[in-house]
Design a protein around this motif. Structure first.
Motif, PDB file in Angstrom:
ATOM      1  N   GLY B 421       0.788  -1.223   0.000  1.00 55.52           N
ATOM      2  CA  GLY B 421       0.000   0.000   0.000  1.00 55.52           C
ATOM      3  C   GLY B 421       0.822   1.274   0.000  1.00 55.52           C
ATOM      4  N   SER B 422       2.161   1.152  -0.106  1.00 55.21           N
ATOM      5  CA  SER B 422       2.985   2.366  -0.007  1.00 55.21           C
ATOM      6  C   SER B 422       3.764   2.612  -1.300  1.00 55.21           C
ATOM      7  CB  SER B 422       3.970   2.211   1.152  1.00 55.21           C
ATOM      8  OG  SER B 422       5.094   3.075   0.967  1.00 55.21           O
ATOM      9  N   ALA B 423       4.007   3.866  -1.602  1.00 50.33           N
ATOM     10  CA  ALA B 423       4.838   4.231  -2.750  1.00 50.33           C
ATOM     11  C   ALA B 423       6.134   4.851  -2.278  1.00 50.33           C
ATOM     12  CB  ALA B 423       4.074   5.211  -3.653  1.00 50.33           C
ATOM     13  N   GLU B 424       6.398   4.722  -0.999  1.00 53.01           N
ATOM     14  CA  GLU B 424       7.596   5.338  -0.438  1.00 53.01           C
ATOM     15  C   GLU B 424       8.804   4.428  -0.643  1.00 53.01           C
ATOM     16  OE1 GLU B 424       7.779   7.613   3.685  1.00 53.01           O
ATOM     17  OE2 GLU B 424       6.208   7.946   2.194  1.00 53.01           O
ATOM     18  N   ILE B 425       9.922   4.968  -0.961  1.00 55.65           N
ATOM     19  CA  ILE B 425      11.120   4.150  -1.165  1.00 55.65           C
ATOM     20  C   ILE B 425      11.709   3.795   0.189  1.00 55.65           C
ATOM     21  CG2 ILE B 425      13.473   4.147  -2.072  1.00 55.65           C
ATOM     22  CD1 ILE B 425      12.296   6.046  -4.297  1.00 55.65           C
ATOM     23  N   GLN B 426      11.844   2.501   0.418  1.00 52.46           N
ATOM     24  CA  GLN B 426      12.314   1.998   1.705  1.00 52.46           C
ATOM     25  C   GLN B 426      13.814   2.254   1.857  1.00 52.46           C
ATOM     26  OE1 GLN B 426       9.941  -0.780   3.420  1.00 52.46           O
ATOM     27  NE2 GLN B 426       8.782   0.883   2.504  1.00 52.46           N
ATOM     28  N   PRO B 427      14.283   2.539   3.051  1.00 55.90           N
ATOM     29  CA  PRO B 427      15.725   2.762   3.262  1.00 55.90           C
ATOM     30  C   PRO B 427      16.540   1.576   2.761  1.00 55.90           C
ATOM     31  CG  PRO B 427      14.479   3.284   5.243  1.00 55.90           C
ATOM     32  CD  PRO B 427      13.491   2.728   4.284  1.00 55.90           C
ATOM     33  N   ALA B 428      15.989   0.345   2.924  1.00 55.31           N
ATOM     34  CA  ALA B 428      16.756  -0.842   2.515  1.00 55.31           C
ATOM     35  C   ALA B 428      16.964  -0.891   0.995  1.00 55.31           C
ATOM     36  CB  ALA B 428      16.023  -2.105   2.980  1.00 55.31           C
ATOM     37  N   GLU B 429      16.117  -0.173   0.226  1.00 54.41           N
ATOM     38  CA  GLU B 429      16.198  -0.220  -1.239  1.00 54.41           C
ATOM     39  C   GLU B 429      17.128   0.862  -1.800  1.00 54.41           C
ATOM     40  OE1 GLU B 429      14.560  -2.715  -3.026  1.00 54.41           O
ATOM     41  OE2 GLU B 429      14.415  -3.362  -0.921  1.00 54.41           O
ATOM     42  N   ALA B 430      17.537   1.787  -0.927  1.00 53.24           N
ATOM     43  CA  ALA B 430      18.301   2.950  -1.405  1.00 53.24           C
ATOM     44  C   ALA B 430      19.552   2.522  -2.185  1.00 53.24           C
ATOM     45  CB  ALA B 430      18.669   3.851  -0.234  1.00 53.24           C
ATOM     46  N   LEU B 431      20.219   1.480  -1.679  1.00 53.26           N
ATOM     47  CA  LEU B 431      21.475   1.053  -2.303  1.00 53.26           C
ATOM     48  C   LEU B 431      21.233   0.500  -3.718  1.00 53.26           C
ATOM     49  CD1 LEU B 431      24.122   1.406  -0.913  1.00 53.26           C
ATOM     50  CD2 LEU B 431      24.169  -1.064  -0.449  1.00 53.26           C
ATOM     51  N   THR B 432      20.179  -0.345  -3.816  1.00 47.93           N
ATOM     52  CA  THR B 432      19.836  -0.899  -5.142  1.00 47.93           C
ATOM     53  C   THR B 432      19.538   0.237  -6.113  1.00 47.93           C
ATOM     54  OG1 THR B 432      18.739  -2.661  -3.930  1.00 47.93           O
ATOM     55  CG2 THR B 432      18.370  -2.568  -6.311  1.00 47.93           C
ATOM     56  N   LEU B 433      18.751   1.202  -5.647  1.00 49.22           N
ATOM     57  CA  LEU B 433      18.359   2.307  -6.507  1.00 49.22           C
ATOM     58  C   LEU B 433      19.580   3.117  -6.952  1.00 49.22           C
ATOM     59  CD1 LEU B 433      16.083   3.729  -7.835  1.00 49.22           C
ATOM     60  CD2 LEU B 433      15.653   5.019  -5.747  1.00 49.22           C
ATOM     61  N   GLN B 434      20.492   3.304  -5.987  1.00 47.66           N
ATOM     62  CA  GLN B 434      21.712   4.063  -6.295  1.00 47.66           C
ATOM     63  C   GLN B 434      22.506   3.350  -7.402  1.00 47.66           C
ATOM     64  OE1 GLN B 434      23.643   4.872  -2.587  1.00 47.66           O
ATOM     65  NE2 GLN B 434      25.189   6.147  -3.549  1.00 47.66           N
ATOM     66  N   GLY B 435      22.611   2.020  -7.249  1.00 49.37           N
ATOM     67  CA  GLY B 435      23.317   1.224  -8.269  1.00 49.37           C
ATOM     68  C   GLY B 435      22.639   1.356  -9.614  1.00 49.37           C
ATOM     69  N   ALA B 436      21.301   1.261  -9.616  1.00 46.24           N
ATOM     70  CA  ALA B 436      20.555   1.360 -10.875  1.00 46.24           C
ATOM     71  C   ALA B 436      20.797   2.713 -11.528  1.00 46.24           C
ATOM     72  CB  ALA B 436      19.065   1.148 -10.614  1.00 46.24           C
ATOM     73  N   ALA B 437      20.790   3.783 -10.690  1.00 45.25           N
ATOM     74  CA  ALA B 437      21.001   5.129 -11.241  1.00 45.25           C
ATOM     75  C   ALA B 437      22.372   5.217 -11.898  1.00 45.25           C
ATOM     76  CB  ALA B 437      20.865   6.177 -10.138  1.00 45.25           C
ATOM     77  N   LYS B 438      23.376   4.598 -11.239  1.00 49.21           N
ATOM     78  CA  LYS B 438      24.733   4.680 -11.780  1.00 49.21           C
ATOM     79  C   LYS B 438      24.812   3.963 -13.136  1.00 49.21           C
ATOM     80  CE  LYS B 438      28.075   4.825  -8.617  1.00 49.21           C
ATOM     81  NZ  LYS B 438      28.795   4.082  -7.557  1.00 49.21           N
ATOM     82  N   VAL B 439      24.235   2.762 -13.183  1.00 49.49           N
ATOM     83  CA  VAL B 439      24.264   1.999 -14.441  1.00 49.49           C
ATOM     84  C   VAL B 439      23.530   2.767 -15.536  1.00 49.49           C
ATOM     85  CG1 VAL B 439      23.522  -0.109 -15.573  1.00 49.49           C
ATOM     86  CG2 VAL B 439      24.460  -0.206 -13.261  1.00 49.49           C
ATOM     87  N   ALA B 440      22.349   3.365 -15.162  1.00 49.54           N
ATOM     88  CA  ALA B 440      21.565   4.094 -16.165  1.00 49.54           C
ATOM     89  C   ALA B 440      22.355   5.275 -16.705  1.00 49.54           C
ATOM     90  CB  ALA B 440      20.248   4.568 -15.555  1.00 49.54           C
ATOM     91  N   ALA B 441      23.049   6.001 -15.810  1.00 44.87           N
ATOM     92  CA  ALA B 441      23.821   7.165 -16.257  1.00 44.87           C
ATOM     93  C   ALA B 441      24.970   6.728 -17.168  1.00 44.87           C
ATOM     94  CB  ALA B 441      24.352   7.937 -15.049  1.00 44.87           C
TER      95      ALA B 441
END
Ligand SMILES: Nc1nc2c(ncn2[C@@H]2O[C@H](COP(=O)(O)OP(=O)(O)OP(=O)(O)O)[C@@H](O)[C@H]2O)c(=O)[nH]1
Ligand SMILES: [Mg+2]
Lengths: 163, 528
Positions: B421-441
């Motif tokens: 029920g949430s759209a908030e990014i969980q603290p535990a996911e921050a690292l994965t997201l950071q990695g994804a951003a780096k690969v995308a860039a």
């Protein structure tokens, strides 16, 4: 039959081929097809009541990649120096080529043509630069291969000085 | 003073010249600028061909007619053989007969003032003269052209040396040039002339030089003095035909047939070597990167000269493969840079050093690179290839960038999970997201480097649990949140696209955001 070899000398794209074609076939094309090496034309004119065959060597224009080949100049009786009135540097090139021609075939009659006179609005020559040449005794004419203005006169005046 | 009427001929031949030169201008210009002005020698030859051919073409039709008349009325086994050839090859009988009867014929002789290229005197064979005078009018131009070509070849191939051009091929005509101190004697020949013709030419030129030494030195364009040279030039107007066979008397038929067969065998062998040489030459001419400028078969030796790209096949080997004895070949080659596709391809292979797994193919100026290669090689190749002579455009549509492809796989396997029920990014996911951003860039930057567009779809999902009309919005909100975070971390909005889906299934596995990567060709990759 008396024949004379004459040359068309000048920087690239100044209109050497266009002037030759205007004179020999009375035609003009806007399309630019650069000359490779040399093209040779022939035209019979009447000078002082006699027929004279002009063999016109239309040489490739000179630029930083292509230099005019000196052997082509040999045996010429006179030449037309062509500059493009809308490009000031082509006048400098014409003066340079005049020296080169003098070195190869000695003093020979020539006429300096300032071509593309139909585009006076783009004229880029300084007043003084041409006046100086005229003062030195050069035969200078503004012509247009496009309209034909002055072209035949220029060729015929050179021809008249060859006989 | 007025311009006299202008000959149509000079108009026509000017057009012919223009037509002949048009297709080669672009290439030769590019060549002369990039590489070697000597290639122009190859350009000049096709220009002169039509003009000379025109001047003598009149002769052929006359000959065909008269020979036809003789041959139609006579009968011999030789003629029978020609009829057979005509039937077999589908060519007109008269043409075959003419070709077989003509050994050689000098069609024109021109005496040219060497420095200026002006025509001093000229004579032509009876067949040419009888036709019309327009051919003669072209001669003063042809004379200038021959001189320009001589000047050109002399300067390009042997500056300073006294080895002037002696032979030139112009279609089925050959021009022989004999060079004196200030005059050139040129003969335009159809067929294979014997070496004795050279002697007659040299003799004629020598006596002209001697008798007219003063006229030549003082020549200023008036050629009246050279009219007296005509008889000397006429000595070079030789021609030789095989005599047409007489009708054979009946009892002699068998003897005649036997003789004809023997003659045929002899003719066959003597012509075979000429044919082989011609065939070998055309094989050589067809070889990419080789331009034959002049060739001659004299005294049992084969002379060939021209331009050769260093990457082209070995001419000696090509001739040998076509049956010419390599020991009898005298060849001289000047290096030039060919734009032929096959050569451009070889050149590209040397310059680009493609790794294993890459295929290069060049057609019509387009270099097609396909297969799989590391990113640094592709970006290097894209920079270097356009500078390779013969390569105008590079296509990499079929080429897989190995580095970008592994980034794609890494990004496509990243999963950002969400709480129910949430759209908030969980603290535990921050690292994965950071990695994804780096690969995308990185992908974006790499794509830009090789002009390949990158498009990343951010796919938000919601599960079918706790049925709520709000779930579609939740899926979209998750994607939007991740997208915003990617942009904040440096990925351009332009490469990102959003999509969302609600799954019928329920569970943590369906509450997430994943990525899909697509590459496109040619667009400015990932701009804005
Ligand atoms: N408006 C105008 N254009 C001209 C005139 N003469 C030539 N041109 C144009 O200028 C361009 C170059 O003309 P060319 O005659 O080919 O020049 P060129 O001196 O022979 O050039 P190269 O052979 O390359 O040395 C062509 O596009 C012509 O149409 C002129 O009198 N007026
Ligand atoms: Mg030109």
């Amino acid at each position: 039959m008396t024949q004379k070899k004459i040359l068309m000398l000048g920087a690239f794209a100044v209109g050497k081929t266009s002037l030759t074609e205007r004179f020999v076939t009375s035609s003009f094309s806007e399309r630019y097809r650069t000359t490779v090496g040399v093209r040779i034309h022939k035209k019979v004119v009447r000078v002082a009541g006699r027929e004279l065959t002009l063999i016109i060597w239309d040489l490739a224009g000179e630029d930083e990649f292509v230099a005019i080949r000196t052997p082509y100049l040999r045996g010429a009786a006179g030449y037309l120096l062509v500059a493009d009135g809308t490009r000031a540097d082509t006048l400098r090139k014409a003066c340079e080529l005049r020296e080169r021609a003098r070195g190869a075939i000695g003093e020979a009659p020539f006429v300096l043509l300032l071509n593309k006179h139909d585009r006076l609005e783009d004229w880029a020559l300084q007043e003084g630069s041409v006046a100086g040449l005229i003062k030195n005794g050069w035969d200078v004419r503004a012509v247009s291969a496009k309209s034909g203005d002055g072209v035949e006169d220029a060729f015929l005046s050179l021809a008249a000085r060859l006989v | 003073m007025a311009v006299s009427h202008d000959e149509r001929e000079s108009v026509n031949s000017a057009e012919e010249l223009a037509e002949a030169i048009e297709p080669v201008v672009e290439h030769s210009l590019r060549l002369s600028i990039r590489n070697d002005p000597r290639v122009l020698a190859g350009v000049l030859f096709p220009v002169i061909g039509p003009a000379i051919r025109k001047a003598v073409s009149a002769a052929l039709s006359d000959m065909v007619e008269s020979l036809n008349r003789i041959l139609e009325n006579s009968f011999s086994t030789r003629v029978l053989g020609w009829r057979f050839t005509a039937w077999r090859t589908g060519r007109p009988f008269a043409e075959i007969a003419l070709l077989h009867s003509l050994i050689y014929r000098v069609e024109q002789v021109l005496l040219i003032h060497r420095p200026s290229g002006l025509l001093l005197a000229h004579v032509q064979g009876p067949a040419v003269a009888g036709k019309d005078s327009s051919a003669a009018q072209d001669n003063s131009m042809v004379s200038g052209m021959l001189t320009a070509i001589q000047d050109f070849v002399q300067e390009s191939f042997s500056p300073g040396a006294e080895t002037p051009l002696r032979t030139m091929d112009a279609g089925d005509l050959t021009v022989w040039l004999e060079q004196g101190p200030n005059a050139t004697l040129a003969t335009v020949i159809r067929g294979a002339a014997p070496p004795e013709l050279r002697h007659s030419m040299a003799g004629a030129l020598e006596s002209i030089q001697q008798r007219h030494a003063r006229d030549l030195a003082a020549f200023e364009g008036d050629n009246a003095a050279f009219e007296r040279c005509q008889p000397m030039l006429e000595e070079c107007l030789a021609a030789k035909y095989r005599p047409p066979a007489r009708p054979a008397a009946r009892p002699l038929w068998i003897v005649a047939a036997l003789l004809a067969v023997l003659g045929g065998v002899w003719l066959y062998f003597s012509m075979r070597s000429a044919n082989e040489w011609r065939r070998a030459l055309s094989r050589l001419q067809a070889e990419p990167g080789i331009m034959v400028v002049s060739s001659e078969r004299a005294g049992g030796r084969y002379h060939v000269a021209g331009l050769r790209d260093p990457l082209a096949a070995d001419p000696r080997r090509v001739l040998a493969a076509a049956g010419v004895d390599p020991a009898k070949i005298d060849a001289s080659w000047r290096a030039f840079c060919s734009l032929d596709s096959a050569i451009a391809e070889k050149r590209a292979r040397i310059v680009l050093q493609p790794p294993a797994g890459v295929v290069l193919a060049s057609t019509g100026g387009v270099l097609d690179i396909s297969g799989t290669a590391p990113h640094f090689w592709i970006s290097g190749a894209l920079k270097a290839a356009p500078a390779i002579p013969g390569v105008d455009r590079v296509r990499i549509a079929g080429l897989v960038d190995a580095d970008m492809d592994s980034s794609r796989i890494a990004l496509e396997s990243a999963i950002i999970r969400f709480a129910e029920g949430s759209a908030e990014i969980q603290p535990a996911e921050a690292l994965t997201l950071q990695g994804a951003a780096k690969v995308a860039a990185t992908l974006e930057a790499e794509g830009r480097g090789i002009a390949r567009s990158v498009s990343i779809t951010v796919l938000g999902r919601a599960d079918g649990g706790t049925p709520s009309p709000n779930n579609p919005n939740l899926a979209a909100a998750r994607a939007a949140g991740v997208m915003k975070e990617l942009i904040r971390q440096g990925v351009s909005a332009g490469v990102l696209k959003m999509d969302s889906a609600v799954d019928a299934r329920t569970g943590a596995g369906w509450r997430n955001v994943t990525f899909a990567v697509a590459f496109g060709e040619g667009a400015e990759a990932g701009s804005r």
